[in-house]
Design a protein around this motif. Structure first.
Motif, PDB file in Angstrom:
ATOM      1  N   SER A  61      -0.251  -0.630   5.359  1.00 26.44           N
ATOM      2  CA  SER A  61      -1.273  -0.680   6.408  1.00 26.44           C
ATOM      3  C   SER A  61       0.362  -0.290   7.669  1.00 26.44           C
ATOM      4  N   ASP A  69      -6.595  -1.379   9.810  1.00 28.73           N
ATOM      5  CA  ASP A  69      -6.211  -0.343   9.325  1.00 28.73           C
ATOM      6  C   ASP A  69      -5.360   0.212   8.216  1.00 28.73           C
ATOM      7  N   SER A 110      -7.537   3.621   7.828  1.00 25.64           N
ATOM      8  CA  SER A 110      -5.738   4.400   9.277  1.00 25.64           C
ATOM      9  C   SER A 110      -5.994   5.752   8.598  1.00 25.64           C
ATOM     10  N   GLN A 173      -8.400   4.366  13.542  1.00 32.30           N
ATOM     11  CA  GLN A 173      -9.369   3.881  11.958  1.00 32.30           C
ATOM     12  C   GLN A 173     -10.874   4.999  12.143  1.00 32.30           C
TER      13      GLN A 173
END
Length: 532
Positions: A61, A69, A110, A173
């Motif tokens: 992430s 995310d 993400s 996101q």
């Protein structure tokens, strides 16, 4: 339990310990907790008597939302370690008799996930429909009025596609389009990946955000505020951007995959929104959906009172086919419970009272790391904030950083409380260092050792783990019986600052505060009776 009576699954009535990995134990000296740190502390966790751990995200992430995310669902972010570190954690946990549950984030990724990078490249590539894209209105404004949880519009313009994409949380996101069968199939492959690595269950993040109304209808205006609004999201009833009926068939597909790995897996959904009770029951109904669900009844409650306890418990009466609830007084998304509810009560007394109350409720009990030490909300200066929600909505929200501060393992002589050899990612709190594990281990009257006693009482009693709950009276004194197979235990609590009338059994197997006498239960006290 008789030989003919079926054994309940391990998770029914379990106590599950939540770990926020960034803040639990650092072994690399970078000020951020990691998977090896969790493994190092598993003996401590097992000593609490809990049945399982829940680990918040540790996946690859960019950390815009600190792991929620996800850029790669099937790998470990280097800041937390490697897949080999995760495998070692699972091996040791199982050797200690601990089940391992992990977060899964199925509603969004993400913006650095390869799926999104491909999806945003054009309107006609293989993954063009893997996220929620929509054209602008003729005047260039977003497709509708939907608002993000984090205090901004829920649509972000993307110049590459010349369209808006949906993000119910941060703009980093983007929301997956779970209406797309190919997306659902890929998510189920993620589920299989972690089951193949030996996990025992999943906590599913923001599940009811997983599907949207494909007509993109505006959300209606909210007029019945439970608390003063602090962000644009609060001004709407979120009937269109979330909570769609198509979520249930996806849940059933998910359950089928999980069941193919055996009957002993646990699944719990996080459920927020306008009608969490209806969704929690829908998501857990029968044998083909999830094991359990929890909402924010306690997590965002500004005060704790008997009516709130009665309301939450009566909404899950145990009817046929009804799912099994889970309860948490605090977690990584909400301020520490004692800071919201304690008032003028002595800190240790109030922490013990909350622990005994949580262990007496019908449903699974989530204990958030440090809760067993009586930790209160950390005091984080604006310049030290890391939580994007807190930064955006300052000073209207307490934010989440104060509940994510490092775990204090050692005493005041250790600069960083035994969490790390380097400055932690969030400041170590002086008050937390004073409540450290090492000192509490040696104190038989500590909050930590009281939690162990309360969990042991629950573990040793099927009535408390699995039984029904019947309330006695409706006044400020909270009185209820837990019942199973003709046996019962009386649970009595005064969670306020004023002595209350109580006339009933006073024998206690475990109590906190002063015992009832002369028809009165003192302030901030409670007990669980022996078997009746």
């Amino acid at each position: 339990m008789s030989e003919s009576e079926p054994r309940a699954p391990w998770w029914k009535g379990a106590v599950i310990y939540q770990i926020y990995p960034r803040s639990f134990q650092d072994t690399t000296g970078d000020g951020v907790g990691d998977l090896r740190g969790i493994t190092q502390r598993l003996d401590y966790i097992a000593s609490l008597g809990v049945q399982a751990i829940w680990i918040s995200p540790f996946f690859t992430s960019p950390m815009a939302d600190f792991g929620y995310d996800v850029a790669d669902f099937c790998d470990v972010d280097p800041i937390f370690g490697t897949l080999a570190d995760f495998d070692a954690l699972v091996t040791k946990a199982h050797a200690l008799g601990l089940k391992v549950t992990i977060d899964q984030v199925y509603s969004h990724t993400s913006d650095q996930h390869p799926w999104f990078e491909q999806s945003r490249a054009s309107r006609d590539n293989e993954k063009a429909d893997w996220y929620v894209w929509a054209d602008a209105h003729p005047d260039g404004t977003p497709p509708n009025n939907w608002q993000s949880v984090f205090g901004m519009g829920a649509w972000e313009w993307d110049a590459r596609r010349g369209q808006y994409y949906l993000h119910n949380f941060l703009r980093e996101q983007p929301d997956l389009n779970l209406h797309n069968p190919a997306v659902r199939a890929s998510i189920l492959d993620v589920t299989r990946f972690w089951l193949d690595r030996g996990v025992d269950g999943f906590r599913i993040d923001a599940l009811n955000f997983g599907m949207h109304n494909r007509d993109l209808t505006d959300n209606p205006v909210e007029t019945n505020f439970k608390r003063p609004p602090t962000r644009p999201f609060d001004f709407q009833r979120h009937t269109e951007n979330m909570s769609q009926p198509e979520i249930v068939p996806f849940i059933e597909d998910l359950r089928a995959v999980i069941d193919s790995y055996g009957p002993d897996k646990f699944t719990v959904a996080e459920v927020g929104g306008a009608r969490p009770l209806a969704e929690m029951k829908a998501f857990t109904h029968g044998e083909t959906r999830l094991s359990s669900a929890y909402a924010f009844d306690f997590l965002y409650a500004e005060t704790l009172h008997a009516d709130l306890i009665r309301k939450t418990q009566r909404e899950w009466p145990g009817e046929a086919g009804e799912g099994w609830p889970s309860w948490a007084f605090e977690n990584h998304d909400a301020p520490r419970a004692a800071s919201r509810w304690r008032g003028n009560c002595a800190p240790d007394l109030f922490a013990k009272l909350l622990g005994l109350l949580l262990m007496s409720l019908r449903g699974n009990a989530f204990v958030y790391y440090g809760e067993e030490l009586g930790l209160e909300q950390g005091d984080i200066a604006f310049e030290d904030l890391r939580d994007p929600e807190a930064i955006t909505n300052w000073p209207q929200t307490l934010g989440r950083d104060g509940a994510r501060t490092p775990m204090p393992w050692a005493g005041l002589g250790n600069d960083f409380g035994g969490f790390s050899d380097a400055k932690p990612w969030l400041p170590m709190q002086e008050a937390h260092r004073a409540a450290n594990v090492s000192d509490q281990e040696d104190d038989p009257l500590s909050v930590l050792n009281f939690y162990r006693a309360a969990i042991a009482l629950r573990n040793g009693c099927r009535i408390l783990r699995e039984g029904d709950i019947i309330f006695v009276g409706n006044d400020e004194c909270l009185v209820f019986d837990r019942l199973l197979n003709g046996r019962s235990r009386r649970c009595v609590f005064n969670i306020g600052a004023v002595a209350l009338p109580y006339n009933g059994p006073t024998d206690a197997e475990l109590c906190i505060g002063e015992r009832p006498s002369n028809g009165v239960i003192p302030p901030y006290s409670g007990f669980i009776s022996p078997l009746l």
